[in-house]
Design a protein around this motif. Structure first.
Motif, PDB file in Angstrom:
ATOM      1  N   CYS A  65      43.552  35.917  44.318  1.00 21.22           N
ATOM      2  CA  CYS A  65      43.912  35.274  43.046  1.00 21.22           C
ATOM      3  C   CYS A  65      45.351  34.770  43.066  1.00 21.22           C
ATOM      4  O   CYS A  65      45.714  33.890  42.286  1.00 21.22           O
ATOM      5  CB  CYS A  65      43.725  36.261  41.898  1.00 21.22           C
ATOM      6  N   CYS A 118      46.089  38.086  38.126  1.00 20.20           N
ATOM      7  CA  CYS A 118      44.905  38.897  38.406  1.00 20.20           C
ATOM      8  C   CYS A 118      44.977  40.132  37.499  1.00 20.20           C
ATOM      9  O   CYS A 118      45.991  40.838  37.454  1.00 20.20           O
ATOM     10  CB  CYS A 118      44.857  39.272  39.879  1.00 20.20           C
ATOM     11  N   ASP A 119      43.900  40.359  36.808  1.00 21.94           N
ATOM     12  CA  ASP A 119      43.726  41.337  35.719  1.00 21.94           C
ATOM     13  C   ASP A 119      44.936  42.188  35.305  1.00 21.94           C
ATOM     14  O   ASP A 119      45.602  41.915  34.324  1.00 21.94           O
ATOM     15  CB  ASP A 119      42.578  42.278  36.095  1.00 21.94           C
ATOM     16  N   CYS A 140      40.029  34.639  38.338  1.00 18.62           N
ATOM     17  CA  CYS A 140      38.669  34.402  37.850  1.00 18.62           C
ATOM     18  C   CYS A 140      38.687  33.359  36.726  1.00 18.62           C
ATOM     19  O   CYS A 140      39.562  33.385  35.855  1.00 18.62           O
ATOM     20  CB  CYS A 140      38.063  35.702  37.340  1.00 18.62           C
TER      21      CYS A 140
HETATM   22 FE1  FES Z   1      41.619  38.529  40.314  1.00 19.87          FE
HETATM   23 FE2  FES Z   1      39.245  38.402  38.847  1.00 19.87          FE
HETATM   24  S1  FES Z   1      39.607  39.158  40.851  1.00 19.87           S
HETATM   25  S2  FES Z   1      41.253  37.860  38.303  1.00 19.87           S
END
Ligand code: FES
Length: 574
Positions: free
Chosen positions: A58, A126-127, A199
């Motif tokens: 990401c 990323c999250d 994502c």
């Molecule tokens: Fe990184 Fe979904 S895997 S935002």
């Protein structure tokens, strides 16, 4: 530059500007790296906290983007220094990056505290990286601005649009029931993640970067820009420039993050039908700023805020469609009556000023108030005998007919138990059963893994069952869907009522009434409590052991007890 602060006011002046033996050492060592006084003398030192790593797809573009951020910092007369920080790579780190969110928060805070830093750019997306970086920077409270990684472009397989996460679950179930081939599955693997970026569904990454923008911690419009677009390096340079200005203006996170700006973020998350993970992260972020935020705030707002973003997994489109439709500023413009538009943001303007000229170019992607995806209630907070301190459900991604449901429990004690028995043909389960997974909370996981979207038993899938009521003390991915009640608090591993549940106990879920109850006589529960199981710690050494001793429960944001609030902005130095 406001001109209100001078070079002598800079925090870095203590390292580079004074004339003593220590600063001689600091200057000589900067010069060792090839920089002269013209580079760093009297200039704001801007840390770029970069969460790039060789295992963070990401953030794969952060190696180039950091140069764009530096370009902007130089343009504005600052001195950029790149400080690598743990990448928290969602696809690879086990058991869950949530185990390490607080580690990155701690690292971010101490990187800023211990180095000669005047302000910072936080590179994440990323999250968990977004809340972690913001938590650390908020506690440290130096001028800070968040630079979002941006979503990847949509995926494609055989002419079908693919969305991160959501289509993984969907096609996995089709593979398990032989409705697609192994060759198809490989084609999906090749096509689901095709460019840099996080994502591109409304998962935790897009939810949290949008929340950061709504809270005022990014430049306007930043969170919607896809990573692959030329606008993204332009955003990087603009963010770098702005970080320098923020230092001269002394505009700090705790000047930006207030109860009103946090409620703006909650409102936006609800209108996006955002990830349930945002509840935990926003609780923790608010606490770092000394802002009072509770689960009740989410539920209260959720009753009134319509879902306007038609984005998967709750809607039809993906993040690059959202960007082309006008992005977050356009969505916030529709919501402006429900937002505190006077809140100040990182660019120095108010939220209201930032959205004043926003336009919606596709009102099927960003819905108008009179044609929402749903009227209200994208998230609901439930309480009851099974969750005295609360739990959450993403009602927008659940089956309407299951929002009021009574059924017998099928209990799994942990993930291994689930994996071993869920597809057992002899499992005593029907479509009316309630699947329960426990032992997966903050302590039990440890780290509260995203196991809350329990798989539908194979024999029920074969009968055409696509959703069931599922309960856990785990979390679930923001890209997941289904009638999944999550974050049950207190968790089973510290003796929450979930620990007392047995197979066959009747469970009642009533989302309209905001209730989750176990229909078991209190005398029976008392007896079970007297026989309750021991939960020996899973980790006895290292970080995980420390985590288990200091982690809070989900309804309080899962922060460490020793990290809440703010610390001194100054290191103990000589
Ligand atoms: Fe990184 Fe979904 S895997 S935002």
């Amino acid at each position: 530059m406001s001109g209100e602060r001078t070079a002598e006011d800079l925090r870095s002046h203590r390292w580079f500007g004074v004339n003593d033996m220590r600063s001689f050492g600091h200057r000589s060592r900067i010069k060792q790296m090839g920089f002269s006084k013209e580079d760093f003398g009297g200039k704001p030192v801007i840390a770029i906290l970069n969460t790039w790593s060789g295992l963070s797809p990401c953030h794969q573009h952060f190696k180039e983007r950091v140069e764009d951020v530096k370009r902007g910092i130089y343009q504005a007369g600052g001195f950029p220094v790149e400080l690598p920080a743990i990448s928290l790579s969602e696809p690879f780190q086990k058991p869950t990056t949530m185990l390490y969110r607080n580690l990155l928060a701690l690292e971010a805070e101490e990187l800023l505290r211990s180095h000669p830093i005047d302000g910072c750019v936080l590179m994440g997306g990323c999250d968990k990286t977004t809340p972690a970086l913001l938590m650390g920077a908020t506690s440290m409270n130096l001028p800070a601005i968040f630079f979002p990684a941006g979503p990847m472009m949509k995926g494609n397989w055989a002419g079908q649009t693919l969305g991160s996460g959501s289509d993984t679950w969907k096609y996995w179930d089709l593979l398990r029931t032989n409705k697609i081939t192994a060759e198809d599955w490989t084609g999906i693997e090749d096509g689901i993640a095709r460019t840099a970026g996080h994502c591109m569904t409304m998962g935790t990454a897009s939810t949290m970067t949008s929340a950061a923008e709504a809270m005022g911690m990014t430049l306007a419009g930043a969170s919607s820009i896809p990573a692959a677009m030329s606008a993204h390096p332009m955003l990087a340079a603009a963010t770098g420039r702005r970080a320098v200005e923020m230092v001269w203006e002394d505009l700090k996170p705790q000047d930006i993050i207030s109860r009103d700006s946090v409620l703006n973020a909650v409102t936006v998350v609800l209108a996006l039908a955002g990830s349930t993970n945002s509840v935990i992260h926003l609780l923790a972020m608010a606490q770092r700023a000394g802002v009072d935020l509770t689960l009740e705030d989410f539920d209260k707002l959720s009753r009134d805020i319509p879902v306007l973003a038609n984005i998967r997994p709750s809607g039809a489109y993906l993040m690059d469609d959202f960007y082309d439709a006008g992005g977050l500023p356009a969505l916030m413009k529709h919501l402006q009556q429900m937002l505190s538009t006077e809140c100040i943001t990182a660019n120095g303007a108010s939220l209201g000023e930032n959205i004043s000229r926003a336009k919606t170019y596709d009102d099927d992607v960003i819905r108008l108030l009179d044609n929402p995806v749903s009227d209200a209630g994208s998230l609901a907070v439930l309480k009851g005998s099974l969750a005295p301190n609360g739990c959450v459900i993403k009602a927008a991604a659940a089956s309407k007919h299951l929002l009021q449901h009574r059924g017998p429990a099928v209990v799994f004690d942990n993930y291994d138990d689930l994996a071993a028995r869920i597809d057992d043909p002899d499992l005593d389960v029907t479509a009316d059963s309630v699947l329960v997974l426990r032992g997966c909370g903050p302590v039990g996981g440890p780290g509260m893994p995203e196991w809350g979207m329990l798989p539908i038993p194979k024999k029920l899938l074969a009968q055409g069952v696509t959703d069931m009521v599922r309960l856990s003390d785990a979390r679930m991915s923001g890209t997941s869907y289904g009638t999944c009640v999550l974050h049950i608090s207190p968790e089973s591993s510290i003796g929450g009522p979930l620990d007392l549940l047995r197979d066959g106990d009747l469970i009642e879920l009533d989302v309209p009434a905001r209730r989750l109850d176990m229909l078991v006589e209190s005398s029976e529960l008392e007896q079970r409590r007297s026989l309750s199981r021991d939960h020996p710690p899973k980790a006895t050494r290292g970080y995980t052991s420390m985590f288990s001793q200091h982690i809070g429960q989900a309804d309080e944001g899962c922060d460490f007890d020793f990290l809440k609030g703010s610390g001194s902005p100054e290191p103990a130095i000589h």
